[in-house]
Structure formats: structure tokens, C-alpha cells
Write a protein that holds these residues in place. Structure first.
Motif, mmCIF file in Angstrom:
data_model
loop_
_atom_site.group_PDB
_atom_site.id
_atom_site.type_symbol
_atom_site.label_atom_id
_atom_site.label_comp_id
_atom_site.label_asym_id
_atom_site.label_seq_id
_atom_site.Cartn_x
_atom_site.Cartn_y
_atom_site.Cartn_z
ATOM 1 N N CYS A 280 -1.430 -12.565 3.535
ATOM 2 C CA CYS A 280 -1.490 -14.020 3.742
ATOM 3 C C CYS A 280 -1.593 -14.323 5.236
ATOM 4 O O CYS A 280 -0.953 -13.651 6.065
ATOM 5 C CB CYS A 280 -0.236 -14.701 3.178
ATOM 6 S SG CYS A 280 -0.068 -14.502 1.395
ATOM 7 N N VAL A 281 -2.379 -15.328 5.558
ATOM 8 C CA VAL A 281 -2.524 -15.740 6.961
ATOM 9 C C VAL A 281 -2.305 -17.254 7.072
ATOM 10 O O VAL A 281 -2.222 -17.951 6.057
ATOM 11 C CB VAL A 281 -3.931 -15.372 7.506
ATOM 12 C CG1 VAL A 281 -4.130 -13.884 7.569
ATOM 13 C CG2 VAL A 281 -5.025 -16.046 6.669
ATOM 14 N N TRP A 282 -2.216 -17.746 8.305
ATOM 15 C CA TRP A 282 -2.127 -19.186 8.530
ATOM 16 C C TRP A 282 -3.444 -19.850 8.136
ATOM 17 O O TRP A 282 -4.502 -19.212 8.242
ATOM 18 C CB TRP A 282 -1.859 -19.478 10.009
ATOM 19 C CG TRP A 282 -0.482 -19.120 10.448
ATOM 20 C CD1 TRP A 282 -0.118 -17.996 11.126
ATOM 21 C CD2 TRP A 282 0.703 -19.875 10.244
ATOM 22 N NE1 TRP A 282 1.228 -17.996 11.355
ATOM 23 C CE2 TRP A 282 1.766 -19.141 10.824
ATOM 24 C CE3 TRP A 282 0.991 -21.083 9.616
ATOM 25 C CZ2 TRP A 282 3.083 -19.585 10.811
ATOM 26 C CZ3 TRP A 282 2.300 -21.522 9.600
ATOM 27 C CH2 TRP A 282 3.330 -20.778 10.189
ATOM 28 N N PRO A 283 -3.370 -21.113 7.742
ATOM 29 C CA PRO A 283 -4.635 -21.795 7.417
ATOM 30 C C PRO A 283 -5.659 -21.697 8.546
ATOM 31 O O PRO A 283 -6.850 -21.558 8.311
ATOM 32 C CB PRO A 283 -4.200 -23.241 7.168
ATOM 33 C CG PRO A 283 -2.792 -23.128 6.698
ATOM 34 C CD PRO A 283 -2.207 -21.961 7.444
ATOM 35 N N LEU A 313 1.895 -8.755 3.014
ATOM 36 C CA LEU A 313 1.830 -8.860 4.483
ATOM 37 C C LEU A 313 1.548 -10.306 4.882
ATOM 38 O O LEU A 313 0.661 -10.960 4.309
ATOM 39 C CB LEU A 313 0.703 -7.974 5.009
ATOM 40 C CG LEU A 313 1.087 -6.504 5.143
ATOM 41 C CD1 LEU A 313 -0.114 -5.630 4.919
ATOM 42 C CD2 LEU A 313 1.680 -6.249 6.522
ATOM 43 N N TYR A 314 2.303 -10.788 5.865
ATOM 44 C CA TYR A 314 2.144 -12.173 6.331
ATOM 45 C C TYR A 314 1.812 -12.172 7.811
ATOM 46 O O TYR A 314 2.345 -11.362 8.572
ATOM 47 C CB TYR A 314 3.447 -12.966 6.117
ATOM 48 C CG TYR A 314 3.789 -13.141 4.663
ATOM 49 C CD1 TYR A 314 3.327 -14.235 3.945
ATOM 50 C CD2 TYR A 314 4.567 -12.200 4.003
ATOM 51 C CE1 TYR A 314 3.632 -14.390 2.607
ATOM 52 C CE2 TYR A 314 4.886 -12.342 2.655
ATOM 53 C CZ TYR A 314 4.407 -13.445 1.968
ATOM 54 O OH TYR A 314 4.704 -13.590 0.644
ATOM 55 N N ALA A 315 0.954 -13.076 8.207
ATOM 56 C CA ALA A 315 0.648 -13.221 9.637
ATOM 57 C C ALA A 315 1.925 -13.604 10.374
ATOM 58 O O ALA A 315 2.815 -14.249 9.813
ATOM 59 C CB ALA A 315 -0.409 -14.294 9.840
ATOM 60 N N PHE A 330 2.277 -9.073 10.579
ATOM 61 C CA PHE A 330 1.294 -8.505 11.512
ATOM 62 C C PHE A 330 0.758 -9.643 12.376
ATOM 63 O O PHE A 330 0.902 -10.817 12.023
ATOM 64 C CB PHE A 330 0.146 -7.818 10.745
ATOM 65 C CG PHE A 330 -0.713 -8.779 9.975
ATOM 66 C CD1 PHE A 330 -0.345 -9.194 8.700
ATOM 67 C CD2 PHE A 330 -1.890 -9.292 10.518
ATOM 68 C CE1 PHE A 330 -1.120 -10.091 7.983
ATOM 69 C CE2 PHE A 330 -2.672 -10.183 9.810
ATOM 70 C CZ PHE A 330 -2.279 -10.583 8.535
ATOM 71 N N SER A 331 0.182 -9.265 13.507
ATOM 72 C CA SER A 331 -0.427 -10.267 14.393
ATOM 73 C C SER A 331 -1.915 -10.018 14.497
ATOM 74 O O SER A 331 -2.337 -8.871 14.643
ATOM 75 C CB SER A 331 0.168 -10.178 15.804
ATOM 76 O OG SER A 331 1.523 -10.474 15.759
ATOM 77 N N LEU A 332 -2.662 -11.096 14.429
ATOM 78 C CA LEU A 332 -4.093 -10.968 14.666
ATOM 79 C C LEU A 332 -4.307 -10.986 16.174
ATOM 80 O O LEU A 332 -3.929 -11.943 16.843
ATOM 81 C CB LEU A 332 -4.837 -12.134 14.010
ATOM 82 C CG LEU A 332 -5.016 -12.023 12.501
ATOM 83 C CD1 LEU A 332 -5.425 -13.353 11.918
ATOM 84 C CD2 LEU A 332 -6.049 -10.964 12.165
ATOM 85 N N PRO A 333 -4.875 -9.930 16.719
ATOM 86 C CA PRO A 333 -5.048 -9.889 18.179
ATOM 87 C C PRO A 333 -6.172 -10.810 18.643
ATOM 88 O O PRO A 333 -6.931 -11.334 17.831
ATOM 89 C CB PRO A 333 -5.394 -8.417 18.439
ATOM 90 C CG PRO A 333 -5.945 -7.924 17.167
ATOM 91 C CD PRO A 333 -5.363 -8.729 16.075
ATOM 92 N N LEU A 334 -6.242 -10.997 19.967
ATOM 93 C CA LEU A 334 -7.266 -11.866 20.538
ATOM 94 C C LEU A 334 -8.638 -11.223 20.444
ATOM 95 O O LEU A 334 -8.768 -10.014 20.450
ATOM 96 C CB LEU A 334 -6.966 -12.124 22.017
ATOM 97 C CG LEU A 334 -5.641 -12.796 22.321
ATOM 98 C CD1 LEU A 334 -5.467 -12.907 23.814
ATOM 99 C CD2 LEU A 334 -5.600 -14.169 21.682
ATOM 100 N N GLY A 335 -9.622 -12.027 20.429
ATOM 101 C CA GLY A 335 -10.994 -11.550 20.493
ATOM 102 C C GLY A 335 -11.419 -10.798 19.244
ATOM 103 O O GLY A 335 -10.732 -10.778 18.225
ATOM 104 N N ARG A 336 -12.596 -10.186 19.358
ATOM 105 C CA ARG A 336 -13.136 -9.460 18.215
ATOM 106 C C ARG A 336 -12.412 -8.124 18.095
ATOM 107 O O ARG A 336 -12.132 -7.459 19.072
ATOM 108 C CB ARG A 336 -14.630 -9.223 18.407
ATOM 109 C CG ARG A 336 -15.410 -10.512 18.428
ATOM 110 C CD ARG A 336 -16.905 -10.259 18.466
ATOM 111 N NE ARG A 336 -17.621 -11.512 18.628
ATOM 112 C CZ ARG A 336 -17.840 -12.371 17.636
ATOM 113 N NH1 ARG A 336 -17.393 -12.115 16.413
ATOM 114 N NH2 ARG A 336 -18.495 -13.490 17.853
#
Lengths: 436, 253
Positions: A280-283, A313-315, A330-336
Motif C-alpha cells: 500500500c502507498v499514499w494516494p 508493506l506500507y509506504a 518502506f520508503s520510495l526514494p527520490l528520482g527514478r
């Protein structure tokens, strides 16, 4: 059409497009004050750019209007068949269109410069465009009523001060009347529909005020039908404008403490499933969900036999309504980023946190039995995702012989060791398991 | 127009000034000159006709359109404005535009479609002798040329009624002669109403004359009748008799 295009080409508004773009561009790439690196957070930064653009457009449009009156052209124009509203709308339209082009270009610059991830808050960005239109309409009306050469700079400075001062007002609903809220959005908050609607109503009302003033200026001076004073239509228009502003202010004053933002309800969390895992991630991160799911499958599907390996797993920061067992963040890192490197980051999060039972050391560190094999465990976990990575690249030299030995053992023994080592990272009563 | 009265000022601006008092006269095809000293009410009258001032008392009936304070309006003011040409006293020039852009813009304002306005502007500019200056900015024109550009915008829609407020003010004799030629080339069915305080304009144009002084009509008729009123070949004596003061005289050329 050619006649109006020629007029547009000569408009003062067009001539300042380049410097205005430079100004907005400088504001766009300036260090963001408060937004996180999601596109949601960047949306607030983008919207705040209209604080620079809208006053400049208002001043320029005021100049266009006042120039017509100062030269006596307004007298000639008043004798013609075209409606003052149409003439005004054209000037305002040219100004607002230029402002919006600059605004969109500056928004693209923000997106390019900071590469925010996730989806933009389009409603918030659209509100910025409405701010530009509203101030263009007000600027034109003021220029028409006060045709002094100083009107244009005064309009520009006054509208800038209003937008800055009002948007930073401590009273929440008052600060939102300006239609600008730099801190509106973030990863963990979404704009409240009611507040956005309230701001949109107020701004639409201000556009209406501008056009009423334009009509009033012409009405005051020109010949009209007998009894053509305050007609039902004009009274209706004034009532509509008043209702728009009152409705907008009322909406801002009520509900949720007049805050623009609210956390999205759990039902709005975008989730996806793959290989028995739920991610799951943030909207605001909806567009990254596919990547996160692929990475989670890559990272955790081979490890499901191990203890504490998450199945949900949640953002980061997106806590589930009730924290269930075998959940992870988990964290979505910056950039691609590739799914594989995101998977490495995910498995890295399985081990490494200092357990609460650890013994605190005087130098600020901590110690627990399991930490003796922590490096080997982290190296092994990453090796499951990136099997081609060399041992030298995975762990520091003292741990390299042990990791090499571990990786040469049969797969079942490796998994058994990893299970014990993982437990020892959370339970200080357990010893570090010997390398097979 | 019938019994037009107009006042400026009022409660907050002190005692109202009555610019026009019960003014009535008829307009005819061809050139009509509105003659009078400064402050006679000429500009007020022209602005009322140009619909840029609200009629306070009386009514204006022209070309099937009737508008005013006391009467029921008939016809469409919008259509009236489409058939109107107007050169205000201050000109109303947009200096940042070229001659063609300026005239075409006014044509569009008069209700002409934007696609045909540039062609109409070129024609109007050619009529006033500015065909070679279509792409010259208004700021680069001399006073006389600028006035011609103003006339071009006023005739761009081939109006039924052309209102010119002191069109010869500030022009030298040669420029005034050029202006007379432009007016002479207009469609004879066009009613032209021009205000002036120069007797030379009226004599040169052989216009119908309305003499206005202190907001009232003192004379209405052909210029020949006005001359007879003074008992001499010129208009000067009649003017002094009607207005009570000598007319403005041009400096010797």
C-alpha cells in the motif's frame, strides 16, 4: 481575428513575458520551503508561484486599462458597439493566459528540477491559475477606475502584499481567502474538497467583482435605455457575486477547523497484491504502486519462510488502521529508481534496527548478541535480491570470510541460519547463530 | 435632437454647471458645423450624440433610433453605435499601435468582424492619405497626420453619422486644407457634425451651421444665412452679434 491579434501582439502583457518567465523560473527553482519530495508536496510549492505571477499580471493589465483611459481612447471606445465586458475580457484573457502559460512552465520547471515522485494535486495547481485570473480581472477594473500612471505599480505591489500577508495569516480561514497555501499538501495529507471549493468560490467571486466594476464604469458614463439603471439582471449579477464570496468564506470558516488539508481515509490508500504480498502507498504515490509491488515481490517472495518477513508493506508513515503482524514499511526514494534497487532497500530494512532490549553503551552505541552476525545477515539478505553482487561489495572485510562460507552452504541451511539470525535481531536472549 | 439639457457637478462637486439648456436642432446630410466659443457646450453636445454621456434631459432621435432621458427608446443603441464615427477632442490615440492596427481595432470595436477590419482600415487610411503609413506607429506621426489617422478610424465603418470634435485644432493651414479635402471626399449621404471655433472652417466647408453659446442654440441654418445676419460677406460680424465676443482668429500664415 487579425485586428485583435495585432492588438494582442502590441499588448504590454506580451512584452514582459520573458522577464516574467525568468522571475517565475527563479522562484520555481528556489529551495522549497516546506514540501516533501512528493508531487503532492510540490503542488503547494507550485501553487505559491502564483504569488509572484498574479501581481505582475494584475499590474500589467491595470496598465493596459489605465493607458486606454489616459489617452482618451476609453471615450472613443465607449461610443462603439462592443460591450465593455467583452473588451475587458479580451485584455484580461490575454493577461491571464500569459500568466497561466508562465505558471505552467514554472510548474514544469519544478517537476524537472526536483523530480518529485507521485501524482500532482491538480486541484491545488488549478487553484493557482484561478488566482491569476482573479487578480487580472481586479487589476483591469482598478486600472479602469483609477487611470493614474502609478496605478499599475501600486496594483502589483498591493496584490503581492495581499497574497503574501493574507496567505500567512495566523487565522486559518482568513489565510485561505487568498487562494494560496504553500503548505497545503504533502504525502500524508490531501486537500480537503470543501476548502478547495471554498477558495474557488471566493476567487470566482473576485472575478465577478472585477467584471461588475468594469460594467459599472461603463454604466456610469454611457447613454443607456431610460430606466436602464439597476436592472434585474445587474442586481442579479451583484447578488450572485456576493453569494459566491459569502459561500466561499462560509465554507472556509466551517468544517475541519478551516484547514485545507485532511489525511486521506484508509479506504483511499492504493494497494496492490503480488505473490502473496500486499503493498500500500499514499494516494500521492499511486503512480509508484506498480514499481513498489514489483520490488516487494522481488525482495520478500523468496524470503517468506523466514520469521518477521512482512506480507503487508506500507509506504513510510502510512500506518495501517490496526497494526497487524507481519507488516513492514518502506520508503520510495527520490528520482527514478529500478525495482531491484528498491528491493535491496526493502530487504535492508529487515535487519539493522537497534532492538529495544539492546544494552546501551557509554559511547552512544548499543550491543546485543545478534549484532555479532548483523553484517553477515544484511549481506545475505541483499544477496538474495542481487545474487551477482560479490561478497566484497556486500560486507566489510572482517565479515567476508563468514559470508562466503554461508553462501557456500546448502540453501536450506542458509535459510535456517537466517531465520535464527533474524530472531536474534529482535530478541536479546537469543545468541548469534554460528555460521554454517 | 429635442430640448437637450445637461449639467455637470452637483451635490459633492459644488454648484452644478449647466452645459446645455434646452438645445434643439436638426442634422442634415452633408457637413454640419457646430460653431461656438470655448465653453459653449459643443463637446458636451457631441458626447451626448456619441453616446458617451448619459442624456439627462431631452431626447435624441437619429437614424431611426431614439434615446434620451424622458422618452421611450426605440431602435437599438448597439446598431446606432455601429453606424457612428467619432473623433473625440483628445483624439483617443493608442500610440503603441501602428496606423493600420489602430484603425482596424476601432473597426472591430464598431462591430466589424476581425477578419475584414484590416482591409477596411487600409481603405480608410488610403482615403485620408495615409496609405503609405499603414505600418507607422502613431507615436511617429506628426500632429496633422495623427489627426488624419483619427479621421480614418472615424470613417472606417463608413458611418451614417460622423462626429468630429475640433478636428482642425492645432493644424496648420496646409493640414487644414488636407482635412477639408478628406471631408469633401466622403459619401454625400453621410451626416457630418464637426465642432469648431474657427470661422475659416465653416467658410471653407460651406457647411450648415449651428451656433452654440452658453449652452443654447443661437443660430441654425446655412452659412450663407449666417453671413446675411451679419450684413456682410463674412461670418465674423454675425458671430459677434450672436455670441457677443469675437471669434478665435488664426495667426497669420
Amino acid at each position: 481575428m487579425r485586428a485583435t491579434l495585432a492588438w494582442t501582439r502590441r499588448s504590454a502583457v506580451v512584452w514582459v513575458a520573458a522577464p516574467l518567465m525568468a522571475l517565475a523560473g527563479a522562484a520555481a527553482v528556489a529551495s522549497p520551503a516546506s514540501w516533501d519530495f512528493s508531487f503532492g508536496g510540490a503542488s503547494g510549492h507550485i501553487e505559491s508561484l502564483c504569488v509572484v505571477i498574479a501581481p505582475a499580471i494584475a499590474g500589467l493589465v491595470a496598465w493596459e486599462a489605465s493607458r486606454g483611459r489616459r489617452s482618451g481612447f476609453y471615450e472613443l471606445e465607449a461610443s462603439t458597439a462592443r460591450s465593455a465586458l467583452l473588451v475587458g475580457a479580451r485584455v484580461i484573457g490575454v493577461g491571464a493566459a500569459l500568466g497561466i502559460v508562465v505558471y505552467v512552465a514554472a510548474a514544469a520547471l519544478v517537476a524537472f528540477r526536483f523530480s518529485p515522485y507521485g501524482s500532482p494535486q491538480l486541484a491545488v495547481i488549478a487553484l493557482g491559475a484561478l488566482v491569476i485570473i482573479a487578480w487580472a480581472a481586479l487589476g483591469y477594473a482598478i486600472g479602469l477606475w483609477v487611470p493614474h500612471p502609478a496605478t499599475a505599480p501600486i496594483v502589483a505591489v498591493a496584490s503581492y502584499l495581499f497574497l503574501v500577508v493574507d496567505s500567512s495569516h495566523s487565522l486559518a480561514w482568513t489565510s485561505l481567502v487568498a487562494g494560496v497555501d504553500q503548505g497545503c499538501c504533502g504525502l500524508n495529507v490531501a486537500p480537503r474538497t470543501g476548502a478547495l471549493a471554498g477558495q474557488a468560490l471566493v476567487l470566482t467571486g473576485l472575478i465577478g467583482v472585477g467584471f461588475l466594476l468594469i460594467a459599472g464604469r461603463r454604466w456610469q458614463s454611457r447613454a443607456r435605455r431610460p430606466g436602464g439603471g439597476l436592472t434585474l439582471r445587474s442586481v442579479g449579477a451583484m447578488g450572485l457575486v456576493a453569494a459566491l464570496i459569502a459561500g466561499g468564506v462560509g465554507e472556509l470558516r466551517t468544517g475541519n477547523g478551516a484547514l485545507l488539508v485532511s489525511s486521506p481515509p484508509p479506504s483511499h490508500y492504493p494497494c496492490a497484491r503480488a505473490e502473496g504480498l500486499t503493498v500500500c502507498v499514499w494516494p500521492a504515490e499511486r503512480s509508484q504502486l506498480g514499481l513498489a509491488t514489483r520490488a516487494a515481490a522481488l525482495a520478500f517472495a523468496p524470503l517468506q519462510g523466514l520469521p518477521d518477513v512482512p506480507r503487508r508493506l506500507y509506504a513510510q508513515g502510512l500506518l495501517p488502521p490496526q497494526r497487524a503482524a507481519r507488516t513492514g514499511t518502506f520508503s520510495l526514494p527520490l528520482g527514478r529508481v529500478s525495482a531491484q534497487s528498491l528491493a535491496v532497500s526493502m530487504v535492508g530494512g529487515l535487519a539493522g534496527a537497534v532492538p529495544s532490549c539492546a544494552k546501551r553503551l557509554p559511547g552512544g552505541g548499543a550491543s546485543w548478541p545478534g549484532d555479532q552476525v548483523l553484517a553477515e545477515l544484511q549481506g545475505w539478505l541483499i544477496h538474495q535480491v542481487e545474487p551477482d553482487t560479490t561478497v566484497e561489495a556486500l560486507v566489510p572485510p572482517p565479515a567476508q570470510p563468514e559470508l562466503s562460507s554461508l553462501l557456500q552452504a546448502p540453501a536450506a541451511r542458509q535459510h535456517a541460519w537466517a531465520a535464527q539470525a533474524l530472531r536474534a535481531q529482535h530478541d536479546c536472549s537469543l545468541p548469534a547463530p554460528p555460521i554454517p | 435632437m429635442k430640448a437637450l439639457s445637461h449639467s455637470f457637478g452637483g451635490l459633492r462637486r459644488g454648484r452644478p454647471v449647466r452645459a446645455l439648456r434646452q438645445v434643439s436642432f436638426g442634422l442634415h446630410s452633408g457637413i454640419n458645423a457646430l460653431l461656438g466659443p470655448n465653453g459653449a457646450g459643443k463637446t458636451t453636445l457631441l458626447r451626448l450624440l456619441a453616446t458617451t454621456l448619459r442624456v439627462q434631459h431631452g431626447q435624441i432621435e437619429i437614424g431611426g433610433v431614439c434615446f434620451g432621458a424622458d422618452s421611450t427608446t426605440s431602435g437599438s443603441l448597439g446598431q446606432y453605435r455601429q453606424r457612428l464615427g467619432y473623433l473625440p477632442q483628445r483624439g483617443g490615440y493608442l500610440g503603441h499601435l501602428t496606423c493600420e492596427e489602430y484603425v482596424a481595432y476601432v473597426a472591430w470595436l464598431r462591430g466589424m468582424p476581425g477578419k475584414v477590419a484590416p482591409a477596411a482600415a487600409s481603405t480608410a487610411l488610403a482615403k485620408v492619405g495615409l496609405g503609405d503609413h499603414r505600418r507607422t506607429k502613431l507615436t511617429a506621426l506628426s500632429g496633422g497626420m495623427l489627426r488624419r489617422a483619427g479621421i480614418a478610424q472615424a470613417i472606417v465603418n463608413e458611418p451614417d453619422l460622423l462626429i468630429l470634435d475640433e478636428p482642425t485644432a492645432g493644424l496648420d493651414p496646409e493640414q487644414r486644407q488636407g482635412f477639408y479635402e478628406v471631408l469633401g471626399g466622403l459619401d454625400p449621404s453621410t451626416a457630418v457634425l464637426l465642432s469648431t471655433h474657427l470661422l475659416e472652417d465653416v467658410e471653407a466647408l460651406r457647411a450648415g451651421v449651428v451656433v452654440l453659446a452658453a449652452g443654447t442654440v443661437r443660430f441654425e441654418g446655412p452659412s450663407t444665412e449666417l453671413a446675411e445676419l451679419g450684413g456682410g460677406p463674412g461670418l465674423r460680424a454675425a458671430y459677434i452679434k450672436l455670441v457677443g465676443s469675437p471669434p478665435v482668429q488664426l495667426p497669420p500664415a
